[in-house]
Design a protein around this motif. Structure first.
Motif, PDB file in Angstrom:
ATOM      1  N   PRO A 134       0.433 -14.747  45.736  1.00 34.78           N
ATOM      2  CA  PRO A 134      -0.217 -13.515  46.178  1.00 34.78           C
ATOM      3  C   PRO A 134      -1.480 -13.257  45.359  1.00 34.78           C
ATOM      4  O   PRO A 134      -1.471 -13.358  44.127  1.00 34.78           O
ATOM      5  N   ARG A 135      -2.579 -12.929  46.063  1.00 29.21           N
ATOM      6  CA  ARG A 135      -3.864 -12.852  45.354  1.00 29.21           C
ATOM      7  C   ARG A 135      -4.894 -12.070  46.163  1.00 29.21           C
ATOM      8  O   ARG A 135      -4.800 -11.962  47.391  1.00 29.21           O
ATOM      9  N   LYS A 136      -5.883 -11.563  45.454  1.00 26.21           N
ATOM     10  CA  LYS A 136      -7.083 -11.022  46.085  1.00 26.21           C
ATOM     11  C   LYS A 136      -7.833 -12.191  46.709  1.00 26.21           C
ATOM     12  O   LYS A 136      -7.925 -13.262  46.107  1.00 26.21           O
ATOM     13  N   VAL A 137      -8.353 -11.993  47.922  1.00 24.24           N
ATOM     14  CA  VAL A 137      -9.044 -13.101  48.582  1.00 24.24           C
ATOM     15  C   VAL A 137     -10.550 -12.857  48.583  1.00 24.24           C
ATOM     16  O   VAL A 137     -11.047 -11.860  48.046  1.00 24.24           O
ATOM     17  N   ASP A 138     -11.258 -13.774  49.191  1.00 24.89           N
ATOM     18  CA  ASP A 138     -12.715 -13.880  49.090  1.00 24.89           C
ATOM     19  C   ASP A 138     -13.424 -12.554  49.355  1.00 24.89           C
ATOM     20  O   ASP A 138     -13.077 -11.826  50.287  1.00 24.89           O
ATOM     21  N   TYR A 139     -14.437 -12.281  48.529  1.00 23.73           N
ATOM     22  CA  TYR A 139     -15.081 -10.971  48.604  1.00 23.73           C
ATOM     23  C   TYR A 139     -16.581 -11.050  48.885  1.00 23.73           C
ATOM     24  O   TYR A 139     -17.305 -10.079  48.708  1.00 23.73           O
ATOM     25  N   HIS A 140     -17.083 -12.186  49.365  1.00 22.65           N
ATOM     26  CA  HIS A 140     -18.433 -12.220  49.924  1.00 22.65           C
ATOM     27  C   HIS A 140     -18.427 -11.384  51.205  1.00 22.65           C
ATOM     28  O   HIS A 140     -17.447 -11.400  51.956  1.00 22.65           O
ATOM     29  N   PRO A 141     -19.499 -10.634  51.488  1.00 22.27           N
ATOM     30  CA  PRO A 141     -19.468  -9.762  52.682  1.00 22.27           C
ATOM     31  C   PRO A 141     -19.263 -10.509  53.998  1.00 22.27           C
ATOM     32  O   PRO A 141     -18.793  -9.916  54.974  1.00 22.27           O
ATOM     33  N   LEU A 142     -19.576 -11.794  54.046  1.00 22.63           N
ATOM     34  CA  LEU A 142     -19.393 -12.583  55.268  1.00 22.63           C
ATOM     35  C   LEU A 142     -18.310 -13.649  55.102  1.00 22.63           C
ATOM     36  O   LEU A 142     -18.276 -14.632  55.845  1.00 22.63           O
ATOM     37  N   SER A 143     -17.450 -13.462  54.145  1.00 25.80           N
ATOM     38  CA  SER A 143     -16.455 -14.502  53.851  1.00 25.80           C
ATOM     39  C   SER A 143     -15.419 -14.626  54.960  1.00 25.80           C
ATOM     40  O   SER A 143     -15.164 -13.683  55.720  1.00 25.80           O
ATOM     41  N   ILE A 144     -14.822 -15.823  55.029  1.00 30.33           N
ATOM     42  CA  ILE A 144     -13.683 -16.103  55.904  1.00 30.33           C
ATOM     43  C   ILE A 144     -12.532 -16.488  54.983  1.00 30.33           C
ATOM     44  O   ILE A 144     -12.531 -17.581  54.414  1.00 30.33           O
ATOM     45  N   PRO A 145     -11.545 -15.616  54.804  1.00 28.93           N
ATOM     46  CA  PRO A 145     -10.526 -15.850  53.775  1.00 28.93           C
ATOM     47  C   PRO A 145      -9.603 -17.047  54.006  1.00 28.93           C
ATOM     48  O   PRO A 145      -9.112 -17.629  53.047  1.00 28.93           O
ATOM     49  N   VAL A 146      -9.312 -17.396  55.262  1.00 33.22           N
ATOM     50  CA  VAL A 146      -8.410 -18.539  55.481  1.00 33.22           C
ATOM     51  C   VAL A 146      -9.181 -19.832  55.264  1.00 33.22           C
ATOM     52  O   VAL A 146     -10.420 -19.856  55.306  1.00 33.22           O
ATOM     53  N   PRO A 147      -8.478 -20.954  55.049  1.00 35.08           N
ATOM     54  CA  PRO A 147      -9.170 -22.228  54.784  1.00 35.08           C
ATOM     55  C   PRO A 147     -10.006 -22.677  55.978  1.00 35.08           C
ATOM     56  O   PRO A 147      -9.699 -22.380  57.131  1.00 35.08           O
ATOM     57  N   TYR A 148     -11.052 -23.412  55.668  1.00 36.51           N
ATOM     58  CA  TYR A 148     -11.806 -24.127  56.688  1.00 36.51           C
ATOM     59  C   TYR A 148     -10.999 -25.356  57.120  1.00 36.51           C
ATOM     60  O   TYR A 148     -10.084 -25.798  56.423  1.00 36.51           O
ATOM     61  N   TYR A 149     -11.331 -25.914  58.280  1.00 33.33           N
ATOM     62  CA  TYR A 149     -10.672 -27.151  58.705  1.00 33.33           C
ATOM     63  C   TYR A 149     -11.093 -28.266  57.760  1.00 33.33           C
ATOM     64  O   TYR A 149     -12.243 -28.341  57.320  1.00 33.33           O
ATOM     65  N   HIS A 150     -10.137 -29.111  57.425  1.00 30.83           N
ATOM     66  CA  HIS A 150     -10.444 -30.180  56.479  1.00 30.83           C
ATOM     67  C   HIS A 150      -9.634 -31.434  56.807  1.00 30.83           C
ATOM     68  O   HIS A 150      -8.513 -31.354  57.305  1.00 30.83           O
ATOM     69  N   ALA A 151     -10.247 -32.573  56.532  1.00 22.02           N
ATOM     70  CA  ALA A 151      -9.609 -33.871  56.748  1.00 22.02           C
ATOM     71  C   ALA A 151      -9.220 -34.442  55.400  1.00 22.02           C
ATOM     72  O   ALA A 151     -10.074 -34.645  54.535  1.00 22.02           O
TER      73      ALA A 151
END
Length: 396
Positions: free
Chosen positions: A289-306
């Motif tokens: 459990p944690r505070k998540v991304d705080y950039h005003p345009l952030s996307i908190p869930v992970p990006y797609y990755h290979a």
């Protein structure tokens, strides 16, 4: 690990340490990498090499099947709970979920005291999903509670004793190597540095020696054989728990996931920020459990990755994992995302996460640098629909 001294030891190593009756205690050095790494000196009342019988110990099914066709998989570990779990122990009751030449992941739901046991193949990192236990070891006793990682060095004789009325659910990560904090968190002398997400105060070893009397005591030994991992059953003339004192830097300990201080940022942090331990060709991370991304345009869930170099295994053990909503994954699930398959959030998760300030999730991740194969428990607990959840439909 950092130096500790428990019980009675002589002022100088490799010198006489006498019992009250004038006889000598037997000194044993337990060390890693051929006298070239961490070690401890243990002082026994009996001869630690003594055995009076030996016979084969047949392990549970250790066969594995390759992940072919190459697909992401969802394994429901809670479906492995036996109706007679109170008669299952934490050692012989383990069922192999995933494995390769470097690491094996097993699951067990236990209610019975285990036999005395030592793993001579590698270190064990056992995560306590739920329940409580006492882990008795040749070094002393460790209490184990929900959220604990129990780190047990290779060849440490020990046993698990469930305590309480609830089932003891254990997620066992067994290495063919040693398991330790990441090197980047350690000084050249082995101290955990200021940027580490935990420190020595969070690591709890035995507080005192454990001495148990007994004769003709059985010990199960898991070890390497010419055709893979095998087992032997020893009978020792006296109880192995006869150590009156020890000191050194090699010993079992616990670390609770609640003591991991998450590393966060303005934008999404990559998995290495969540790393807690490492072994040869694999790492262990935890998402807490944690505070998540705080950039005003952030996307908190992970990006797609290979994962071009590794297989990713996520064990979901608490909270609500935002990126997997709609996939069928819940408490006790494993997701296996293999190298060669691009993976990421379920449909809709990206938009839902925007604006979130906190994630209440708990997961233990193992990333391996060699492909993982499915054990019998993995095959028995698979959700066959998972691979098609991103597309919304599967084979015709």
């Amino acid at each position: 690990m950092h130096y500790r001294s428990v019980g009675t030891v002589p002022p100088k190593r490799h010198t006489q340490h006498r019992r009250p009756d004038g006889g000598l205690y037997y000194e044993e050095l337990m060390g890693e990498e051929g006298f070239s790494s961490d070690s401890s000196l243990l002082y026994h009342s009996g001869v630690p090499s003594a055995i009076v019988d030996a016979s084969p110990w047949e392990l549970s099914d250790q066969t594995t099947t390759e992940n072919r066709p190459l697909i992401p998989r969802h394994l429901k570990l809670h479906e492995l709970t036996s109706a007679d779990w109170k008669a299952v122990d934490a050692v012989t009751g383990r069922r192999l979920v995933l494995g390769n030449a470097d690491v094996r992941i097993s699951y067990v739901v236990a209610g019975e005291t285990s036999p005395l046991y030592r793993n001579a193949v590698g270190d064990e990192c056992v995560y306590v999903e739920s329940g409580t236990a006492t882990v008795e070891t040749v070094f002393g006793t460790l209490p184990a509670v929900q959220g604990d990682y129990v780190l047990i060095p290779r060849a440490t004789t020990h046993r698990w004793i469930p305590t309480g009325s609830e089932p003891l659910r254990l997620y066992a990560i067994e290495a063919n190597s040693h398991i330790a904090p990441p090197k980047r968190y350690l000084s050249r002398y082995g101290q955990l540095l200021e940027h580490s997400p935990y420190c020595e105060r969070d690591l709890h070893g035995p507080e005192g020696p454990l001495v148990v009397e007994g004769t003709d005591v059985e010990v199960l030994v898991k070890h390497r054989g010419s055709r893979g991992i095998t087992g032997t059953r020893y009978v020792c003339p006296t109880h192995p728990f006869d150590v009156v004192g020890w000191d050194g830097c090699l010993y079992p300990y616990t670390f609770n996931v609640a003591d991991f201080e998450p590393i966060t940022g303005r934008v999404h942090q990559p998995p290495p920020a969540h790393q807690v331990f490492e072994g040869q060709n694999f790492v262990i991370c935890n998402f807490v459990p944690r505070k998540v991304d705080y950039h005003p345009l952030s996307i908190p869930v992970p990006y797609y990755h290979a994962n071009v170099d590794s297989d990713e295994v996520m064990f979901y053990c608490g909270g609500d994992y935002e990126a997997r909503k709609g996939s069928g994954i819940g408490q006790g699930s494993i997701s296996l995302h293999p190298g060669g398959h691009s993976h990421g959030p379920q449909p809709g998760a990206v938009e839902r996460s925007i604006g979130a300030e906190f994630f209440d999730e708990l997961a233990v991740m193992v990333d391996t640098f060699r492909p993982l194969e499915l054990g019998e428990a993995g095959r028995a607990s698979e959700d066959p629909a998972y691979a098609w959840t991103w597309a919304g439909r599967g084979p015709a």
